[in-house]
Design a protein around this motif. Sequence first.
Motif, PDB file in Angstrom:
ATOM      1  N   LEU A  46       0.821  -1.211   0.000  1.00 22.03           N
ATOM      2  CA  LEU A  46       0.000   0.000   0.000  1.00 22.03           C
ATOM      3  C   LEU A  46       0.853   1.258   0.000  1.00 22.03           C
ATOM      4  CD1 LEU A  46      -2.884   1.321   0.387  1.00 22.03           C
ATOM      5  CD2 LEU A  46      -2.404   1.205   2.851  1.00 22.03           C
ATOM      6  N   LEU A  47       1.892   1.257   0.824  1.00 27.43           N
ATOM      7  CA  LEU A  47       2.660   2.478   1.066  1.00 27.43           C
ATOM      8  C   LEU A  47       3.996   2.509   0.319  1.00 27.43           C
ATOM      9  CD1 LEU A  47       2.050   2.601   4.920  1.00 27.43           C
ATOM     10  CD2 LEU A  47       0.817   3.881   3.158  1.00 27.43           C
ATOM     11  N   GLY A  48       4.413   1.377  -0.223  1.00 24.46           N
ATOM     12  CA  GLY A  48       5.682   1.345  -0.939  1.00 24.46           C
ATOM     13  C   GLY A  48       6.881   1.352  -0.034  1.00 24.46           C
ATOM     14  N   LYS A  49       6.678   1.020   1.223  1.00 25.80           N
ATOM     15  CA  LYS A  49       7.778   1.049   2.186  1.00 25.80           C
ATOM     16  C   LYS A  49       7.459   0.111   3.336  1.00 25.80           C
ATOM     17  CE  LYS A  49      10.573   4.237   4.974  1.00 25.80           C
ATOM     18  NZ  LYS A  49      10.805   5.658   5.344  1.00 25.80           N
TER      19      LYS A  49
ATOM     20  N   PRO B  83       7.847  -2.105  13.354  1.00 23.58           N
ATOM     21  CA  PRO B  83       6.796  -2.254  14.370  1.00 23.58           C
ATOM     22  C   PRO B  83       6.843  -1.153  15.424  1.00 23.58           C
ATOM     23  CG  PRO B  83       7.850  -4.354  13.925  1.00 23.58           C
ATOM     24  CD  PRO B  83       8.669  -3.306  13.223  1.00 23.58           C
ATOM     25  N   ARG B  84       5.677  -0.605  15.710  1.00 22.48           N
ATOM     26  CA  ARG B  84       5.474   0.374  16.786  1.00 22.48           C
ATOM     27  C   ARG B  84       6.326   1.628  16.617  1.00 22.48           C
ATOM     28  NH1 ARG B  84       5.269  -4.556  18.583  1.00 22.48           N
ATOM     29  NH2 ARG B  84       7.493  -4.643  18.991  1.00 22.48           N
ATOM     30  N   MET B  85       6.646   1.965  15.394  1.00 19.30           N
ATOM     31  CA  MET B  85       7.381   3.199  15.104  1.00 19.30           C
ATOM     32  C   MET B  85       6.595   4.007  14.074  1.00 19.30           C
ATOM     33  SD  MET B  85      11.423   2.139  14.963  1.00 19.30           S
ATOM     34  CE  MET B  85      11.836   3.856  14.606  1.00 19.30           C
ATOM     35  N   ALA B  86       6.367   5.280  14.369  1.00 16.99           N
ATOM     36  CA  ALA B  86       5.637   6.142  13.448  1.00 16.99           C
ATOM     37  C   ALA B  86       6.534   6.517  12.270  1.00 16.99           C
ATOM     38  CB  ALA B  86       5.162   7.400  14.164  1.00 16.99           C
ATOM     39  N   THR B  87       6.003   6.337  11.073  1.00 18.14           N
ATOM     40  CA  THR B  87       6.746   6.656   9.855  1.00 18.14           C
ATOM     41  C   THR B  87       5.986   7.717   9.074  1.00 18.14           C
ATOM     42  OG1 THR B  87       7.589   4.391   9.731  1.00 18.14           O
ATOM     43  CG2 THR B  87       7.722   5.726   7.727  1.00 18.14           C
TER      44      THR B  87
ATOM     45  N   ALA C  17       0.118  11.229  -4.446  1.00 19.88           N
ATOM     46  CA  ALA C  17      -0.148  11.315  -3.007  1.00 19.88           C
ATOM     47  C   ALA C  17      -1.576  11.789  -2.725  1.00 19.88           C
ATOM     48  CB  ALA C  17       0.851  12.247  -2.336  1.00 19.88           C
ATOM     49  N   ILE C  18      -2.317  10.991  -1.972  1.00 18.48           N
ATOM     50  CA  ILE C  18      -3.617  11.432  -1.460  1.00 18.48           C
ATOM     51  C   ILE C  18      -3.403  12.431  -0.340  1.00 18.48           C
ATOM     52  CG2 ILE C  18      -5.723  10.677  -0.285  1.00 18.48           C
ATOM     53  CD1 ILE C  18      -5.353   7.958  -1.621  1.00 18.48           C
ATOM     54  N   ASP C  19      -2.411  12.151   0.486  1.00 13.03           N
ATOM     55  CA  ASP C  19      -2.075  12.999   1.623  1.00 13.03           C
ATOM     56  C   ASP C  19      -0.716  12.537   2.142  1.00 13.03           C
ATOM     57  OD1 ASP C  19      -2.202  14.880   3.616  1.00 13.03           O
ATOM     58  OD2 ASP C  19      -3.795  13.905   4.765  1.00 13.03           O
ATOM     59  N   HIS C  20      -0.139  13.302   3.038  1.00 14.22           N
ATOM     60  CA  HIS C  20       1.065  12.908   3.753  1.00 14.22           C
ATOM     61  C   HIS C  20       0.705  12.777   5.236  1.00 14.22           C
ATOM     62  CE1 HIS C  20       2.864  14.347   0.047  1.00 14.22           C
ATOM     63  NE2 HIS C  20       4.031  13.828   0.415  1.00 14.22           N
ATOM     64  N   GLY C  21       1.192  11.719   5.859  1.00 18.43           N
ATOM     65  CA  GLY C  21       0.870  11.538   7.269  1.00 18.43           C
ATOM     66  C   GLY C  21       1.724  10.466   7.900  1.00 18.43           C
ATOM     67  N   LEU C  22       1.251   9.943   9.032  1.00 20.94           N
ATOM     68  CA  LEU C  22       1.981   8.941   9.810  1.00 20.94           C
ATOM     69  C   LEU C  22       1.337   7.574   9.635  1.00 20.94           C
ATOM     70  CD1 LEU C  22       2.541  10.864  13.170  1.00 20.94           C
ATOM     71  CD2 LEU C  22       4.155  10.590  11.284  1.00 20.94           C
TER      72      LEU C  22
ATOM     73  N   ASP D 160      -2.743  -8.157  13.972  1.00 16.28           N
ATOM     74  CA  ASP D 160      -1.975  -7.094  13.338  1.00 16.28           C
ATOM     75  C   ASP D 160      -2.875  -5.873  13.177  1.00 16.28           C
ATOM     76  OD1 ASP D 160       0.133  -8.806  13.111  1.00 16.28           O
ATOM     77  OD2 ASP D 160       0.107  -8.963  10.924  1.00 16.28           O
ATOM     78  N   VAL D 161      -2.357  -4.704  13.486  1.00 16.19           N
ATOM     79  CA  VAL D 161      -3.113  -3.460  13.343  1.00 16.19           C
ATOM     80  C   VAL D 161      -2.272  -2.464  12.558  1.00 16.19           C
ATOM     81  CG1 VAL D 161      -4.076  -1.461  14.555  1.00 16.19           C
ATOM     82  CG2 VAL D 161      -4.508  -3.770  15.422  1.00 16.19           C
ATOM     83  N   LEU D 162      -2.906  -1.817  11.593  1.00 18.13           N
ATOM     84  CA  LEU D 162      -2.267  -0.761  10.809  1.00 18.13           C
ATOM     85  C   LEU D 162      -3.105   0.494  10.947  1.00 18.13           C
ATOM     86  CD1 LEU D 162      -0.182   0.258   8.690  1.00 18.13           C
ATOM     87  CD2 LEU D 162      -1.774  -0.557   6.910  1.00 18.13           C
ATOM     88  N   GLU D 163      -2.456   1.610  11.302  1.00 17.13           N
ATOM     89  CA  GLU D 163      -3.154   2.888  11.419  1.00 17.13           C
ATOM     90  C   GLU D 163      -2.513   3.904  10.486  1.00 17.13           C
ATOM     91  OE1 GLU D 163      -3.538   4.399  15.350  1.00 17.13           O
ATOM     92  OE2 GLU D 163      -4.975   2.845  15.968  1.00 17.13           O
ATOM     93  N   LEU D 164      -3.360   4.580   9.732  1.00 19.57           N
ATOM     94  CA  LEU D 164      -2.924   5.662   8.856  1.00 19.57           C
ATOM     95  C   LEU D 164      -3.492   6.956   9.428  1.00 19.57           C
ATOM     96  CD1 LEU D 164      -3.695   3.990   5.397  1.00 19.57           C
ATOM     97  CD2 LEU D 164      -1.572   3.891   6.738  1.00 19.57           C
ATOM     98  N   GLN D 165      -2.603   7.839   9.863  1.00 19.43           N
ATOM     99  CA  GLN D 165      -3.012   9.102  10.473  1.00 19.43           C
ATOM    100  C   GLN D 165      -2.781  10.220   9.464  1.00 19.43           C
ATOM    101  OE1 GLN D 165      -1.162   9.663  14.288  1.00 19.43           O
ATOM    102  NE2 GLN D 165      -1.786   7.651  15.040  1.00 19.43           N
ATOM    103  N   ALA D 166      -3.894  10.752   8.963  1.00 18.98           N
ATOM    104  CA  ALA D 166      -3.850  11.786   7.933  1.00 18.98           C
ATOM    105  C   ALA D 166      -4.504  13.049   8.459  1.00 18.98           C
ATOM    106  CB  ALA D 166      -4.568  11.291   6.675  1.00 18.98           C
ATOM    107  N   HIS D 167      -4.615  14.069   7.594  1.00 18.76           N
ATOM    108  CA  HIS D 167      -5.391  15.248   7.957  1.00 18.76           C
ATOM    109  C   HIS D 167      -6.866  14.852   8.039  1.00 18.76           C
ATOM    110  CE1 HIS D 167      -1.650  17.107   6.370  1.00 18.76           C
ATOM    111  NE2 HIS D 167      -1.869  17.957   7.364  1.00 18.76           N
TER     112      HIS D 167
END
Length: 476
Positions: free
Chosen positions: A38-41, A45-49, A60-65, A79-86
């Motif tokens: 999804l993100l190309g990267k 684990p447990r580190m905000a990117t 880019a739809i948006d830039h975020g964590l 497993d949990v994935l969180e996308l934090q956007a505007h």
Amino acid sequence: MPSHSIDPVIAIATAPGRGAVGIVRLSGARLHGFAHHLLGKALQPRMATYLPFPDAQQQAIDHGLALYFPAPHSYTGEDVLELQAHGGPVVLQLLLARCLQAASESNPATGQAWLPGLRLAEPGEFTQRAFLNDKMDLAQAEAVADLIDASTESAARSASLSLSGAFSAEIHTLLEQLIHLRMLVEATLDFPEEDVDFLEAANAQGQIHTLQTQLQTVLQRARQGALLREGIHIVIAGQPNAGKSSLLNALAGAELAIVTPIAGTTRDKVQQTIQIEGIPLHIIDTAGLRHSDDVVEQIGVERAWQEIAKADAILFLHDLSRQHDSSYQQADADIAARLYQQADARPPVIHVWNKLDLIAAPAISTEDPAQEPALLCISAQTHQGLDALRQQLLTIAGWQAMPEGVFAARTRHLQALHEVAQHLQNADDHLQSPLPALDLLAEELRLGQIALGQITGEFTPDDLLGVIFSKFCIGK
């Protein structure tokens, strides 16, 4: 939970509307590879990117964590994935749609979809998975929703206490003692010739009494917590122009209801939730109770009686300026008679005499068929006597400050605790009988254990779980 609970799920986890930050959350198995696709990267684990969130054309739809939590060290245990956007609604919907699209795209290495079966989460499904994966028990899971829904600071603190496991710890302590006593009783069933002496030596009756005492302490704290969570519904009732709308405005501290000298101004209920020492009180102003040829007013009066029938308490408001008017007194008496003709378990009635500012010396003379507590004199205009009324409302609500704090409890918790208390009482009665029936004693203890286990979810039916979690918000 339905059979498709093993499917990966996705939802917008923040409240609808615009905000600084919005979160799209996924939970399921094997999310690490999907996140890379999804993100190309690859995510640590447990580190905000911080990175762009690309669409299918890599724009880019948006830039975020982005944060990845591998199982079992996550909120849901998966497993949990969180996308934090505007936090714009359009941005979050685009991210949600892109995740669903990327999930169905083919993985070149396997020829299968990257995340087959990804679907929108049902209400409360993330927390339900946390419960099913033993990340929290049912009482803690319910406390999550209670913390979100808390309407007062006190309610939020009690929900936080339950979420930390304090309520569950008390229940588990009771369970351990009850199980120990149950094992003791059932062990004696193998030696019937020595059963009574054995139970006396083990002080079985003392153990039951200790359990009963501890249970009452937990029940008292839970009862106060339920009051903080749900509050009570109080209906202001009385004749037209007694000052009901003025009293609502005075208690709420805002001009919520229209006030005029014209009788019958209020034709439908007006409701407002106020706080008194952290207790939510749902105050309902109703149409003046009288006979009227006006069809609209008749409907308002009927709705007033409907609200009175559902109330936890009734403020029966009288007009001091008309206390010597015989027709007014008769109308008040007729209303009182109907109030006391309600169901056997009728709510308490607080008699309040308003417009103290208009008279020099009140000389109230009234006959109360229910022998209610002393009457209160107030002025909704000057607020005289309102503090005494507020304290009376707290007394009616049954509020007692607990120095050790209260638990965020629900009606089902109280019902379960009352059920346990009854089973313990039955067990005590069996034990004290001249010829104790140990099989019945053991059965009462078993039923008490089941009732306690329903609070934390150890013996909770699946259909009850569905009802509980369906009331959660989407994304939680």
